[in-house]
Design a protein around this motif. Structure first.
Motif, PDB file in Angstrom:
ATOM      1  N   GLY A 170      68.522   6.337  38.548  1.00  0.00           N
ATOM      2  CA  GLY A 170      67.887   5.117  38.065  1.00  0.00           C
ATOM      3  C   GLY A 170      68.903   4.110  37.580  1.00  0.00           C
ATOM      4  O   GLY A 170      68.739   2.896  37.785  1.00  0.00           O
ATOM      5  N   ASN A 171      69.978   4.589  36.953  1.00  0.00           N
ATOM      6  CA  ASN A 171      71.017   3.680  36.462  1.00  0.00           C
ATOM      7  C   ASN A 171      71.731   2.984  37.615  1.00  0.00           C
ATOM      8  O   ASN A 171      72.051   1.790  37.529  1.00  0.00           O
ATOM      9  CB  ASN A 171      72.029   4.437  35.604  1.00  0.00           C
ATOM     10  CG  ASN A 171      71.473   4.815  34.250  1.00  0.00           C
ATOM     11  OD1 ASN A 171      70.494   4.232  33.778  1.00  0.00           O
ATOM     12  ND2 ASN A 171      72.091   5.801  33.606  1.00  0.00           N
ATOM     13  N   HIS A 172      71.990   3.726  38.686  1.00  0.00           N
ATOM     14  CA  HIS A 172      72.659   3.118  39.840  1.00  0.00           C
ATOM     15  C   HIS A 172      71.761   2.062  40.486  1.00  0.00           C
ATOM     16  O   HIS A 172      72.227   0.966  40.848  1.00  0.00           O
ATOM     17  CB  HIS A 172      73.020   4.190  40.869  1.00  0.00           C
ATOM     18  CG  HIS A 172      73.710   3.656  42.080  1.00  0.00           C
ATOM     19  ND1 HIS A 172      75.026   3.251  42.076  1.00  0.00           N
ATOM     20  CD2 HIS A 172      73.252   3.418  43.352  1.00  0.00           C
ATOM     21  CE1 HIS A 172      75.372   2.810  43.277  1.00  0.00           C
ATOM     22  NE2 HIS A 172      74.300   2.896  44.065  1.00  0.00           N
ATOM     23  N   LEU A 173      70.473   2.378  40.617  1.00  0.00           N
ATOM     24  CA  LEU A 173      69.551   1.413  41.211  1.00  0.00           C
ATOM     25  C   LEU A 173      69.476   0.150  40.352  1.00  0.00           C
ATOM     26  O   LEU A 173      69.504  -0.974  40.880  1.00  0.00           O
ATOM     27  CB  LEU A 173      68.154   2.037  41.347  1.00  0.00           C
ATOM     28  CG  LEU A 173      67.099   1.179  42.044  1.00  0.00           C
ATOM     29  CD1 LEU A 173      67.475   0.939  43.500  1.00  0.00           C
ATOM     30  CD2 LEU A 173      65.725   1.855  41.957  1.00  0.00           C
ATOM     31  N   ALA A 174      69.399   0.325  39.036  1.00  0.00           N
ATOM     32  CA  ALA A 174      69.340  -0.831  38.136  1.00  0.00           C
ATOM     33  C   ALA A 174      70.606  -1.672  38.245  1.00  0.00           C
ATOM     34  O   ALA A 174      70.543  -2.914  38.255  1.00  0.00           O
ATOM     35  CB  ALA A 174      69.130  -0.369  36.699  1.00  0.00           C
ATOM     36  N   ALA A 175      71.765  -1.023  38.351  1.00  0.00           N
ATOM     37  CA  ALA A 175      73.024  -1.763  38.455  1.00  0.00           C
ATOM     38  C   ALA A 175      73.076  -2.579  39.749  1.00  0.00           C
ATOM     39  O   ALA A 175      73.552  -3.722  39.754  1.00  0.00           O
ATOM     40  CB  ALA A 175      74.206  -0.794  38.388  1.00  0.00           C
ATOM     41  N   GLN A 176      72.590  -2.008  40.839  1.00  0.00           N
ATOM     42  CA  GLN A 176      72.602  -2.735  42.106  1.00  0.00           C
ATOM     43  C   GLN A 176      71.611  -3.898  42.086  1.00  0.00           C
ATOM     44  O   GLN A 176      71.890  -4.969  42.639  1.00  0.00           O
ATOM     45  CB  GLN A 176      72.297  -1.781  43.266  1.00  0.00           C
ATOM     46  CG  GLN A 176      73.365  -0.735  43.507  1.00  0.00           C
ATOM     47  CD  GLN A 176      74.737  -1.358  43.748  1.00  0.00           C
ATOM     48  OE1 GLN A 176      74.868  -2.330  44.492  1.00  0.00           O
ATOM     49  NE2 GLN A 176      75.757  -0.809  43.104  1.00  0.00           N
ATOM     50  N   PHE A 177      70.468  -3.724  41.457  1.00  0.00           N
ATOM     51  CA  PHE A 177      69.518  -4.833  41.329  1.00  0.00           C
ATOM     52  C   PHE A 177      70.121  -5.958  40.493  1.00  0.00           C
ATOM     53  O   PHE A 177      69.977  -7.140  40.829  1.00  0.00           O
ATOM     54  CB  PHE A 177      68.205  -4.345  40.715  1.00  0.00           C
ATOM     55  CG  PHE A 177      67.134  -4.055  41.718  1.00  0.00           C
ATOM     56  CD1 PHE A 177      66.068  -4.914  41.902  1.00  0.00           C
ATOM     57  CD2 PHE A 177      67.209  -2.907  42.507  1.00  0.00           C
ATOM     58  CE1 PHE A 177      65.078  -4.647  42.829  1.00  0.00           C
ATOM     59  CE2 PHE A 177      66.226  -2.629  43.449  1.00  0.00           C
ATOM     60  CZ  PHE A 177      65.160  -3.502  43.615  1.00  0.00           C
ATOM     61  N   LYS A 178      70.792  -5.615  39.403  1.00  0.00           N
ATOM     62  CA  LYS A 178      71.409  -6.651  38.584  1.00  0.00           C
ATOM     63  C   LYS A 178      72.461  -7.404  39.384  1.00  0.00           C
ATOM     64  O   LYS A 178      72.616  -8.623  39.241  1.00  0.00           O
ATOM     65  CB  LYS A 178      72.028  -6.039  37.331  1.00  0.00           C
ATOM     66  CG  LYS A 178      71.006  -5.593  36.303  1.00  0.00           C
ATOM     67  CD  LYS A 178      71.679  -4.995  35.074  1.00  0.00           C
ATOM     68  CE  LYS A 178      70.667  -4.512  34.059  1.00  0.00           C
ATOM     69  NZ  LYS A 178      71.321  -3.874  32.881  1.00  0.00           N
ATOM     70  N   SER A 179      73.189  -6.699  40.244  1.00  0.00           N
ATOM     71  CA  SER A 179      74.238  -7.330  41.047  1.00  0.00           C
ATOM     72  C   SER A 179      73.675  -8.266  42.097  1.00  0.00           C
ATOM     73  O   SER A 179      74.221  -9.356  42.330  1.00  0.00           O
ATOM     74  CB  SER A 179      75.094  -6.245  41.715  1.00  0.00           C
ATOM     75  OG  SER A 179      76.056  -6.804  42.570  1.00  0.00           O
TER      76      SER A 179
ATOM     77  N   GLY B  47      69.898 -10.029  39.899  1.00  0.00           N
ATOM     78  CA  GLY B  47      70.141 -10.618  38.588  1.00  0.00           C
ATOM     79  C   GLY B  47      69.309  -9.987  37.496  1.00  0.00           C
ATOM     80  O   GLY B  47      69.517 -10.255  36.317  1.00  0.00           O
ATOM     81  N   VAL B  48      68.327  -9.151  37.887  1.00  0.00           N
ATOM     82  CA  VAL B  48      67.453  -8.482  36.926  1.00  0.00           C
ATOM     83  C   VAL B  48      67.241  -7.046  37.394  1.00  0.00           C
ATOM     84  O   VAL B  48      67.576  -6.678  38.519  1.00  0.00           O
ATOM     85  CB  VAL B  48      66.087  -9.200  36.797  1.00  0.00           C
ATOM     86  CG1 VAL B  48      66.269 -10.636  36.353  1.00  0.00           C
ATOM     87  CG2 VAL B  48      65.310  -9.149  38.103  1.00  0.00           C
ATOM     88  N   THR B  49      66.656  -6.227  36.528  1.00  0.00           N
ATOM     89  CA  THR B  49      66.417  -4.827  36.856  1.00  0.00           C
ATOM     90  C   THR B  49      65.229  -4.671  37.796  1.00  0.00           C
ATOM     91  O   THR B  49      64.370  -5.553  37.885  1.00  0.00           O
ATOM     92  CB  THR B  49      66.136  -4.026  35.578  1.00  0.00           C
ATOM     93  OG1 THR B  49      64.910  -4.492  34.993  1.00  0.00           O
ATOM     94  CG2 THR B  49      67.276  -4.156  34.570  1.00  0.00           C
ATOM     95  N   PRO B  50      65.144  -3.524  38.485  1.00  0.00           N
ATOM     96  CA  PRO B  50      63.954  -3.303  39.334  1.00  0.00           C
ATOM     97  C   PRO B  50      62.666  -3.251  38.515  1.00  0.00           C
ATOM     98  O   PRO B  50      61.604  -3.636  39.010  1.00  0.00           O
ATOM     99  CB  PRO B  50      64.248  -1.962  40.022  1.00  0.00           C
ATOM    100  CG  PRO B  50      65.324  -1.323  39.213  1.00  0.00           C
ATOM    101  CD  PRO B  50      66.121  -2.432  38.622  1.00  0.00           C
ATOM    102  N   LYS B  51      62.742  -2.805  37.285  1.00  0.00           N
ATOM    103  CA  LYS B  51      61.546  -2.776  36.438  1.00  0.00           C
ATOM    104  C   LYS B  51      61.002  -4.173  36.211  1.00  0.00           C
ATOM    105  O   LYS B  51      59.787  -4.402  36.269  1.00  0.00           O
ATOM    106  CB  LYS B  51      61.872  -2.111  35.099  1.00  0.00           C
ATOM    107  CG  LYS B  51      60.660  -1.958  34.185  1.00  0.00           C
ATOM    108  CD  LYS B  51      61.022  -1.206  32.908  1.00  0.00           C
ATOM    109  CE  LYS B  51      59.800  -1.031  32.010  1.00  0.00           C
ATOM    110  NZ  LYS B  51      60.151  -0.277  30.779  1.00  0.00           N
ATOM    111  N   LEU B  52      61.898  -5.140  35.991  1.00  0.00           N
ATOM    112  CA  LEU B  52      61.448  -6.512  35.776  1.00  0.00           C
ATOM    113  C   LEU B  52      60.931  -7.128  37.070  1.00  0.00           C
ATOM    114  O   LEU B  52      59.944  -7.872  37.071  1.00  0.00           O
ATOM    115  CB  LEU B  52      62.587  -7.344  35.188  1.00  0.00           C
ATOM    116  CG  LEU B  52      62.245  -8.747  34.701  1.00  0.00           C
ATOM    117  CD1 LEU B  52      60.969  -8.779  33.877  1.00  0.00           C
ATOM    118  CD2 LEU B  52      63.411  -9.312  33.900  1.00  0.00           C
ATOM    119  N   VAL B  53      61.579  -6.821  38.196  1.00  0.00           N
ATOM    120  CA  VAL B  53      61.066  -7.294  39.487  1.00  0.00           C
ATOM    121  C   VAL B  53      59.660  -6.749  39.720  1.00  0.00           C
ATOM    122  O   VAL B  53      58.763  -7.475  40.188  1.00  0.00           O
ATOM    123  CB  VAL B  53      62.015  -6.882  40.631  1.00  0.00           C
ATOM    124  CG1 VAL B  53      61.395  -7.226  41.996  1.00  0.00           C
ATOM    125  CG2 VAL B  53      63.362  -7.576  40.496  1.00  0.00           C
TER     126      VAL B  53
END
Length: 280
Positions: A188-197, A200-206
């Motif tokens: 989950g941390n890796h996915l969140a980092a790639q979404f931020k990159s 610009g936001v986390t997958p949860k916010l998307v």
């Protein structure tokens, strides 16, 4: 106003929902725009556009030429010029990434001049598009520019974000983020980092924004609205949470929003009115 749009040909359709022309006299000049699952490019061929962040500490902006906007996580106010002549792009949340050589976090909740992203390109683009009377020709030119700027090799992690983002889009955000990460074989941390990159936001916010957008387009103000049913169908299982998020995203309670929608019904065939509401 006249809204002419089309979905671009592959492979641009992997990153862009549509390219469009907006022309004419607006019914309402000032609009309240909630978060939507889009990033944007605007080429303005008319008078200055005014933008206000709902954060009172952020200064307003007067934009006269062209600008990019990343994914917004809060509402903003947008004032059209009179008349309007604007050519734009609705990117998917991850869609700007292959066209812009800058971190997506720098575009989150921000508007950035085109020349800050595409160096020394704005005047050329505005001249090319501005000389064309036909919306179809203007969209052809814009699509050609986008095609020429699409990176040949995707940046690391974009494929992962695109695949997970497409699932969020298809499910309107109603999929656990843990399930997305498990399906992709990453943490989950890796996915969140790639979404931020790339977004610009986390997958949860998307996912939250997709869920809210699905709810908004489901509202039919012509008759009684079962807010509880709509909220549940969109994936809200806590009524208090739904009410708070609705107020945060629109500035209105559901009852106030419905009253506005009935007072100012959207124009037929005019998609931008699905979420934004008159603010004047």
């Amino acid at each position: 106003m006249q809204y002419v749009a089309r979905v671009p040909a592959p492979p641009l359709d992997l990153f862009i929902d549509d390219v469009y022309c907006l022309t004419g006299v607006p019914r309402h000049r000032r609009m309240n725009v909630p978060p939507m699952p889009s990033a944007h490019l605007f080429l303005n061929l008319s008078g200055p556009v005014r933008l206000w962040d709902c954060d009172p500490s952020a200064p307003p902006a007067v934009l006269s030429d062209g600008w990019f906007m990343g994914v917004w996580t809060r509402r903003f106010l947008f004032e059209y010029p009179t008349p309007v002549r604007l050519v734009g792009v609705h990117f998917k949340p991850w869609g700007i990434s292959p066209f812009a050589n800058l971190p997506a976090t720098e575009l989150r909740d921000r508007w950035v001049p085109v020349d800050d992203v595409w160096r020394r390109s704005l005047d050329r683009l505005r001249n090319q598009v501005g000389d064309l009377a036909s919306p179809a020709e203007a969209l052809r030119v814009l699509e050609g520019e986008l095609r020429s700027r699409l990176a040949g090799a995707p940046s690391p992690g974009l494929g992962l974000v695109q695949h997970a983002g497409e699932r969020l889009e298809t499910c309107h955000g109603a999929v656990p983020i843990g399930a997305l990460a498990d399906a992709a074989g990453v943490s989950g941390n890796h996915l969140a980092a790639q979404f931020k990159s790339h977004v610009g936001v986390t997958p949860k916010l998307v996912a939250r924004i997709y869920r809210f957008a699905q709810l908004i387009v489901s509202v039919d103000a012509r008759g009684p609205v079962d807010w509880s049913g709509l909220a549940h169908a969109a994936g809200y299982f806590d009524q208090a949470h739904f009410s708070r998020e609705f107020k945060d995203f629109t500035g209105h309670t559901p009852t106030q929003y419905l009253a506005l929608r009935r007072r100012f019904p959207p124009s037929p065939g005019f998609p931008p009115d699905s979420g934004p509401m008159p603010a004047d």
